[in-house]
Design a protein around this motif. Structure first.
Motif, short mmCIF file in Angstrom:
data_model
loop_
_atom_site.label_atom_id
_atom_site.label_comp_id
_atom_site.label_asym_id
_atom_site.label_seq_id
_atom_site.Cartn_x
_atom_site.Cartn_y
_atom_site.Cartn_z
N ARG A 135 0.84 -1.21 0.00
CA ARG A 135 0.00 0.00 0.00
C ARG A 135 0.88 1.26 0.00
O ARG A 135 0.56 2.24 -0.65
N GLU A 136 2.00 1.19 0.72
CA GLU A 136 2.90 2.37 0.74
C GLU A 136 3.51 2.64 -0.63
O GLU A 136 3.62 3.78 -1.06
N ARG A 137 3.91 1.55 -1.32
CA ARG A 137 4.48 1.75 -2.66
C ARG A 137 3.44 2.36 -3.61
O ARG A 137 3.76 3.23 -4.41
N LEU A 138 2.20 1.90 -3.48
CA LEU A 138 1.14 2.46 -4.34
C LEU A 138 0.90 3.93 -3.98
O LEU A 138 0.76 4.79 -4.86
N ARG A 139 0.86 4.21 -2.66
CA ARG A 139 0.60 5.58 -2.21
C ARG A 139 1.62 6.55 -2.79
O ARG A 139 1.29 7.65 -3.23
N GLU A 140 2.87 6.09 -2.78
CA GLU A 140 3.95 6.92 -3.32
C GLU A 140 3.69 7.25 -4.79
O GLU A 140 3.80 8.39 -5.23
N LYS A 141 3.27 6.22 -5.52
CA LYS A 141 3.00 6.38 -6.94
C LYS A 141 1.80 7.31 -7.18
O LYS A 141 1.75 8.05 -8.16
N LEU A 142 0.82 7.25 -6.27
CA LEU A 142 -0.41 8.04 -6.45
C LEU A 142 -0.17 9.53 -6.21
O LEU A 142 -0.95 10.37 -6.65
N ALA A 143 0.90 9.83 -5.48
CA ALA A 143 1.34 11.22 -5.27
C ALA A 143 0.18 12.14 -4.87
O ALA A 143 -0.08 13.16 -5.51
N GLY A 144 -0.55 11.74 -3.83
CA GLY A 144 -1.58 12.63 -3.31
C GLY A 144 -2.99 12.33 -3.78
O GLY A 144 -3.95 12.87 -3.23
N ALA A 145 -3.13 11.48 -4.79
CA ALA A 145 -4.49 11.13 -5.26
C ALA A 145 -5.06 9.99 -4.43
O ALA A 145 -4.33 9.25 -3.77
N TRP A 146 -6.39 9.84 -4.45
CA TRP A 146 -7.04 8.68 -3.85
C TRP A 146 -7.20 7.62 -4.94
O TRP A 146 -7.27 7.94 -6.13
N ALA A 147 -7.29 6.35 -4.52
CA ALA A 147 -7.60 5.29 -5.48
C ALA A 147 -8.63 4.35 -4.86
O ALA A 147 -8.70 4.22 -3.63
N LEU A 148 -9.43 3.73 -5.70
CA LEU A 148 -10.48 2.82 -5.23
C LEU A 148 -10.40 1.52 -6.01
O LEU A 148 -10.24 1.52 -7.23
#
Lengths: 353, 353
Positions: free
Chosen positions: B6-19
């Motif tokens: 989840r942390e790796r994804l969060r980094e990639k999302l750079a502030g966006a939410w994902a569902l």
């Protein structure tokens, strides 16, 4: 039968085109079972098209002759060419990914690609003779395998061992596959309606809920029994009898013309009247066919009227958190005279081991 | 491991939410395996949320503590409340139905619900140690079951019987499930790469292609051997040796930094040079992980660079229509020094029965 199904759909489409890419719809409408297919239903039967790739060159030779089949590596071009003369094409939004729907709109800029719902639901919800035969056979294999398994339950068997035994037995009896990962929930785990089989070992006094089904010729079955190891405890007997009465009431009093919500209420009212309403935490049942869960969903808010040759489960349950639970489920077919149970065997309390 | 993902994804999302609502993504990011889940990845880990229903009340207790979990019968309300403060939310258009995407837009009129692609692909394509361990074990069960089966092949066994034997053997050895319906294609049926097992009986001189795999802890394996009953015919030996050389070249010469298309060419060029190019009608391989077919697809047009800990199959084949075919497939993991084969056993011609 599949060409007759295409005709029924065509009638409903009243001049519109429709496109399917999901395996169940394509199997239902053509009997083709490959992993890659695109089916076009045209306003006239001469223009129905199934597109697939070279891996299925041999398999499509066995399909009925009324259907045009193209093997292609360039689906987009073929779709463009075939749909050039159409103005509007319907796709079922539940049966296509958002990305695919977007892509279709992009490759067909001059066609109105229209998202719709339930394109096949009212056809598939009424089972024809072929379908009933497949479901009956799947139910027969399931009941035989489940009762064979129940007779064999002993203390110290693990939930996982039991699940695997059902599987092997069902395969030996001719199933093509399981309908879903079997649920084996023992002791306090039986309070969890969708428990995953664990390494927990059966012990005397346990309730064991086994929820299982098989797949045969594309069709499913679904069945649950809760049985007891060695002896029962009084609270188990109490909830078992309530669930059994709820199951019996729904099975014997469901009739053509009732709504799905009314069937749900038949079971739910028995459980609520006994004071366990808040522990019956799912619907009373669901349709069974090419999918193991399909229309009609038997829940309070569903106003669909049930008709002859609808096939659905009746599966009331009571789940006491931290303690345990009971569920009794059969797959049934609705006939003019009422529900006929297809998954066989007793609904009374059974003690084994 | 799932919180690190989840942390790796969060980094990639750079502030966006994902569902996410698909089971594989949710399992990958949380280890939750229920049939109903909605996962929100927030800009900060305190606000990640998993929503599911009461059937999974017990199961979610076993998830890691860093994740907020809500049991709800009213998902839409919960989504509205949770996402009130977000401006944009990303969903992967390949992992959600068109109808669900539409519904999300409707219940979140003030949020920009943005369809995107490959949200998890570049994370999932590199396998971590846990994943490699699961895949290795799945490959081990597959090789053992397949070779056990091959030793047992005899004239007059049917393709369906053989498929079922693989299944039962794999379950006995600890598989959770098959990875896919096994392919058993004998004699002229072996010309069809995705042949469905039939009632055809093996006879002396047949080639038999068996393509099989298992599922273990959510991860898959995939393996194929073509063997011969009693004796070989010269045309069979000819194509077998070409396929074996193509397989060997791709396995021994695949290196970190090549493109997927270059790996495809390693095998394809051998087959084309031998004059059978037009009979190799599929890609050289595909990624294997939480799905049995996932990225990277090894096809001519794929420019993805392969990296350490990519896991994919090498599976060249030649299919002569009306005659028969040969395929040799292994699941492999890419290491710094090159490909390591995880599905074990000979690639030479084997005659049995």
């Amino acid at each position: 039968m599949s060409s007759a199904r295409r005709e029924r759909l065509r009638e409903k489409l009243a001049g519109a085109w429709a496109l399917f890419i999901d395996q169940e719809s394509i199997y239902y409408l053509t009997n083709f079972s490959g992993s890659n297919g695109t089916l076009l239903i045209a306003p006239d039967s001469q223009n129905d098209f199934l597109f697939t790739d070279a891996r299925y060159r041999e398999r499509v030779k066995k399909l009925d002759q009324g259907l045009n089949v193209s093997i292609t590596a360039d689906l987009n071009k073929l779709l463009k060419d075939t749909l050039a003369k159409s103005k509007e094409i319907l796709i079922d939004g539940d049966l296509i990914s958002a990305a695919k729907a977007q892509q279709l709109k992009e490759i067909l800029p001059e066609v109105n690609v229209k998202l719709t719902k339930n394109l096949l639901t009212d056809l598939r919800i009424i089972k024809d003779l072929d379908e009933i035969a497949h479901i009956k056979k799947a139910c027969e294999i399931t009941s035989q395998s489940l009762w064979y398994l129940i007779n064999d339950l002993r203390p110290n068997m693990s939930e996982r061992q039991i699940a695997k035994k059902f599987w092997q037995n069902a395969l030996e009896r001719g199933a093509d596959d399981l309908a879903f990962t079997s649920i084996v929930a023992s002791g306090e785990n039986s309070a969890s309606p969708h428990h995953e089989p664990s390494t927990r070992l059966l012990k005397i006094g346990d309730a064991v809920t086994i929820d299982c089904g098989v797949k045969l010729n594309g069709y499913h079955s679904d069945m649950t029994r809760t049985v007891f190891i060695g002896k029962t405890q009084s609270w188990q007997v109490e909830i078992y009898e309530v669930v059994m009465q709820a199951h019996k009431k729904a099975v014997t009093e469901s009739l053509v013309g009732q709504t799905a919500g009314e069937v749900d209420a038949l079971a739910r009212d028995v459980i609520s009247a006994a004071g366990f309403g808040e522990y019956f935490i799912h619907g009373t049942g669901h349709g069974v066919g090419l999918e193991v869960h399909e229309a009609p969903i038997l829940s309070k808010s569903n106003h669909t009227k049930i008709e002859e040759n609808f096939c659905f489960t009746i599966e009331p349950g009571i789940y006491l958190p931290g303690q345990g639970g009971v569920r009794i489920e059969d797959t049934c077919i609705l006939e003019a005279s009422g529900l006929r149970i297809l998954t066989k065997g007793s609904h009374e309390i059974v003690c084994v081991g």
